[in-house]
Design a protein around this motif. Structure first.
Motif, PDB file in Angstrom:
ATOM      1  N   THR A 121      41.799 -39.936 -43.395  1.00 49.49           N
ATOM      2  CA  THR A 121      42.556 -40.957 -43.070  1.00 49.49           C
ATOM      3  C   THR A 121      43.245 -39.189 -42.184  1.00 49.49           C
ATOM      4  O   THR A 121      43.352 -38.787 -43.245  1.00 49.49           O
ATOM      5  CB  THR A 121      43.997 -40.826 -44.443  1.00 49.49           C
ATOM      6  OG1 THR A 121      43.526 -42.155 -44.630  1.00 49.49           O
ATOM      7  CG2 THR A 121      45.241 -41.339 -43.167  1.00 49.49           C
ATOM      8  N   SER A 157      42.405 -33.463 -33.319  1.00 48.45           N
ATOM      9  CA  SER A 157      43.848 -33.685 -33.205  1.00 48.45           C
ATOM     10  C   SER A 157      43.847 -33.617 -31.444  1.00 48.45           C
ATOM     11  O   SER A 157      43.074 -33.443 -30.411  1.00 48.45           O
ATOM     12  CB  SER A 157      44.986 -32.792 -33.214  1.00 48.45           C
ATOM     13  OG  SER A 157      45.272 -31.469 -32.868  1.00 48.45           O
ATOM     14  N   TYR A 158      44.589 -34.297 -30.652  1.00 47.13           N
ATOM     15  CA  TYR A 158      45.307 -35.070 -29.511  1.00 47.13           C
ATOM     16  C   TYR A 158      45.523 -33.542 -29.224  1.00 47.13           C
ATOM     17  O   TYR A 158      45.658 -32.897 -28.016  1.00 47.13           O
ATOM     18  CB  TYR A 158      45.960 -36.319 -29.427  1.00 47.13           C
ATOM     19  CG  TYR A 158      46.790 -35.765 -27.749  1.00 47.13           C
ATOM     20  CD1 TYR A 158      46.398 -36.099 -26.859  1.00 47.13           C
ATOM     21  CD2 TYR A 158      48.039 -35.525 -27.909  1.00 47.13           C
ATOM     22  CE1 TYR A 158      46.796 -36.281 -25.297  1.00 47.13           C
ATOM     23  CE2 TYR A 158      48.411 -34.729 -26.401  1.00 47.13           C
ATOM     24  CZ  TYR A 158      47.623 -35.709 -24.816  1.00 47.13           C
ATOM     25  OH  TYR A 158      48.624 -36.029 -24.252  1.00 47.13           O
ATOM     26  N   TYR A 179      46.427 -36.982 -41.341  1.00 43.22           N
ATOM     27  CA  TYR A 179      47.498 -36.602 -41.208  1.00 43.22           C
ATOM     28  C   TYR A 179      48.187 -35.173 -40.392  1.00 43.22           C
ATOM     29  O   TYR A 179      47.261 -34.223 -40.333  1.00 43.22           O
ATOM     30  CB  TYR A 179      48.434 -35.566 -41.742  1.00 43.22           C
ATOM     31  CG  TYR A 179      48.390 -37.184 -43.456  1.00 43.22           C
ATOM     32  CD1 TYR A 179      49.392 -38.272 -42.998  1.00 43.22           C
ATOM     33  CD2 TYR A 179      47.311 -37.395 -44.007  1.00 43.22           C
ATOM     34  CE1 TYR A 179      49.482 -38.844 -44.145  1.00 43.22           C
ATOM     35  CE2 TYR A 179      47.635 -38.973 -44.733  1.00 43.22           C
ATOM     36  CZ  TYR A 179      48.421 -39.372 -44.955  1.00 43.22           C
ATOM     37  OH  TYR A 179      49.034 -41.080 -45.667  1.00 43.22           O
ATOM     38  N   ILE A 212      42.493 -38.046 -32.306  1.00 44.10           N
ATOM     39  CA  ILE A 212      43.675 -38.266 -33.390  1.00 44.10           C
ATOM     40  C   ILE A 212      44.674 -37.771 -32.811  1.00 44.10           C
ATOM     41  O   ILE A 212      45.073 -37.152 -32.888  1.00 44.10           O
ATOM     42  CB  ILE A 212      43.513 -37.951 -35.239  1.00 44.10           C
ATOM     43  CG1 ILE A 212      42.079 -37.787 -35.244  1.00 44.10           C
ATOM     44  CG2 ILE A 212      44.436 -38.266 -35.695  1.00 44.10           C
ATOM     45  CD1 ILE A 212      41.334 -39.154 -35.551  1.00 44.10           C
ATOM     46  N   SER A 213      45.556 -39.269 -32.616  1.00 49.16           N
ATOM     47  CA  SER A 213      47.242 -39.188 -31.876  1.00 49.16           C
ATOM     48  C   SER A 213      47.637 -39.432 -31.801  1.00 49.16           C
ATOM     49  O   SER A 213      49.210 -39.444 -31.883  1.00 49.16           O
ATOM     50  CB  SER A 213      47.244 -40.269 -30.388  1.00 49.16           C
ATOM     51  OG  SER A 213      46.293 -40.144 -29.825  1.00 49.16           O
ATOM     52  N   LYS A 214      47.484 -40.214 -33.294  1.00 50.03           N
ATOM     53  CA  LYS A 214      48.918 -40.867 -34.264  1.00 50.03           C
ATOM     54  C   LYS A 214      48.997 -40.201 -35.991  1.00 50.03           C
ATOM     55  O   LYS A 214      47.414 -39.801 -35.810  1.00 50.03           O
ATOM     56  CB  LYS A 214      48.928 -42.263 -34.369  1.00 50.03           C
ATOM     57  CG  LYS A 214      49.580 -42.820 -33.039  1.00 50.03           C
ATOM     58  CD  LYS A 214      49.433 -44.423 -33.666  1.00 50.03           C
ATOM     59  CE  LYS A 214      47.453 -44.894 -33.520  1.00 50.03           C
ATOM     60  NZ  LYS A 214      47.146 -46.341 -34.079  1.00 50.03           N
ATOM     61  N   ASP A 215      49.716 -40.001 -36.279  1.00 50.41           N
ATOM     62  CA  ASP A 215      50.046 -39.838 -37.648  1.00 50.41           C
ATOM     63  C   ASP A 215      49.776 -40.925 -38.825  1.00 50.41           C
ATOM     64  O   ASP A 215      50.108 -41.852 -38.132  1.00 50.41           O
ATOM     65  CB  ASP A 215      52.081 -38.955 -37.861  1.00 50.41           C
ATOM     66  CG  ASP A 215      52.128 -38.421 -39.283  1.00 50.41           C
ATOM     67  OD1 ASP A 215      50.386 -36.603 -39.405  1.00 50.41           O
ATOM     68  OD2 ASP A 215      52.380 -38.310 -40.329  1.00 50.41           O
ATOM     69  N   GLU A 222      46.965 -41.679 -38.870  1.00 49.91           N
ATOM     70  CA  GLU A 222      45.713 -42.313 -37.782  1.00 49.91           C
ATOM     71  C   GLU A 222      44.330 -42.977 -38.856  1.00 49.91           C
ATOM     72  O   GLU A 222      43.992 -41.482 -39.911  1.00 49.91           O
ATOM     73  CB  GLU A 222      45.634 -41.615 -36.693  1.00 49.91           C
ATOM     74  CG  GLU A 222      44.639 -42.841 -36.163  1.00 49.91           C
ATOM     75  CD  GLU A 222      44.290 -42.252 -34.297  1.00 49.91           C
ATOM     76  OE1 GLU A 222      43.640 -42.595 -33.285  1.00 49.91           O
ATOM     77  OE2 GLU A 222      45.529 -41.389 -34.281  1.00 49.91           O
ATOM     78  N   GLU A 223      44.327 -43.720 -38.814  1.00 53.60           N
ATOM     79  CA  GLU A 223      43.024 -44.109 -39.730  1.00 53.60           C
ATOM     80  C   GLU A 223      41.227 -44.283 -39.288  1.00 53.60           C
ATOM     81  O   GLU A 223      40.955 -44.351 -37.577  1.00 53.60           O
ATOM     82  CB  GLU A 223      43.016 -44.757 -40.767  1.00 53.60           C
ATOM     83  CG  GLU A 223      43.951 -44.828 -41.518  1.00 53.60           C
ATOM     84  CD  GLU A 223      43.885 -46.527 -42.316  1.00 53.60           C
ATOM     85  OE1 GLU A 223      44.793 -46.227 -43.393  1.00 53.60           O
ATOM     86  OE2 GLU A 223      43.621 -47.806 -42.236  1.00 53.60           O
TER      87      GLU A 223
END
Length: 272
Positions: A139, A84-85, A141, A124-127, A129-130
């Protein structure tokens, strides 16, 4: 040791805290998740990966930045790292490494690889995100609460759900970050069960399950314990708080300290 294996997935479990490490094989990649704990256990994972890798690309996924989950990072040189970010900008990287070093010194452990905090190649910056790798879709979360940097990962079409330090078969919530965020992560988990065809759930500690009813039981167990603890702390019900502490499996000074931290964070967030 290996506690679960099928055509695509091998789950190793450490002797320490029943901590899991997962290896997923697809046509294009080998994905390693949280390799840990002891040197011989990391060596077993590495030997298995070497035996199956072939010409596949190697990926290394971290569910979060607790030291037990990043301890085997440098045992897999050349792997493309994913996290994650929040993990990439972790505010206490040096502290996490010092915990590994102290653990190793305390137990006279020597590792064949350097101990470092993960440097991420894929952030991974966004919820939701794929990331598509060949025919495989990952994917992600965001799953804060236990820590601020947690990730749930769904691997499709295999139906694998890697949950990190959530939804164990026995481990109740340990809140090092936020009780409110933990509740939101439980809501995310419920939505995942509704929206994805999950065939295998792998927690960071404990046993895997292929039973959807068991996945829901784990979700309900965590959500119910957390809700009752929040209510008890708000009501300042000391007997209920003590009884909730007794619900932890493998009751010890460690679980007692975790319970106290849960109470402290809840009291702080709910202004008790």
């Amino acid at each position: 040791m290996i506690i679960y294996q099928n055509e695509h997935t091998t789950v190793f479990q450490s002797a320490l805290y029943q901590t899991t490490s997962t290896v997923v094989l697809t046509k294009e990649m080998v994905l390693i998740v949280d390799p840990n704990w002891l040197p011989n256990e990391v060596d077993e994972i590495r030997s298995y990966v070497d035996s199956v890798k072939g010409d596949r690309d190697l990926y290394l996924l971290f569910t979060h930045g607790d030291f037990d989950h990043i301890i085997g990072y440098k045992a897999f040189p050349g792997a493309k790292t994913i996290g994650s970010y929040e993990l990439s900008c972790h505010p206490k990287k040096d502290y996490k490494i010092s915990l590994i070093q102290e653990f190793d010194r305390k137990h006279y452990i020597h590792r064949k690889y350097p101990v470092e905090f993960p440097v991420l190649d894929i952030i991974i910056s966004k919820d939701a995100e794929e990331l598509r790798i060949g025919d495989t879709l990952l994917t992600f979360y965001k799953s804060p609460g236990h820590t601020p940097d947690g990730l749930f990962t769904i691997i499709e079409p295999l139906g694998i759900w890697i949950t990190g330090d959530y939804l164990s078969d026995f481990e109740l919530p340990f809140i090092y970050h936020s009780a409110r965020a933990y509740k939101e992560t439980m809501n995310t988990a419920s939505q995942i069960l509704d929206q994805h065809n999950i065939e295998l759930q792998i927690p960071g500690h404990g046993q895997v399950t292929i039973d959807t009813a068991e996945m829901k039981r784990r979700l309900d167990m965590s959500s119910d314990h957390l809700e009752r603890l929040i209510n008890a702390v708000i009501a300042k019900d000391e007997s209920a708080i003590a009884a909730l502490g007794d619900e932890h499996a493998f009751k010890s000074s460690f679980t007692e300290e975790c319970h106290k931290e849960n109470i402290r964070i809840i009291a702080q967030e709910y202004s008790i």
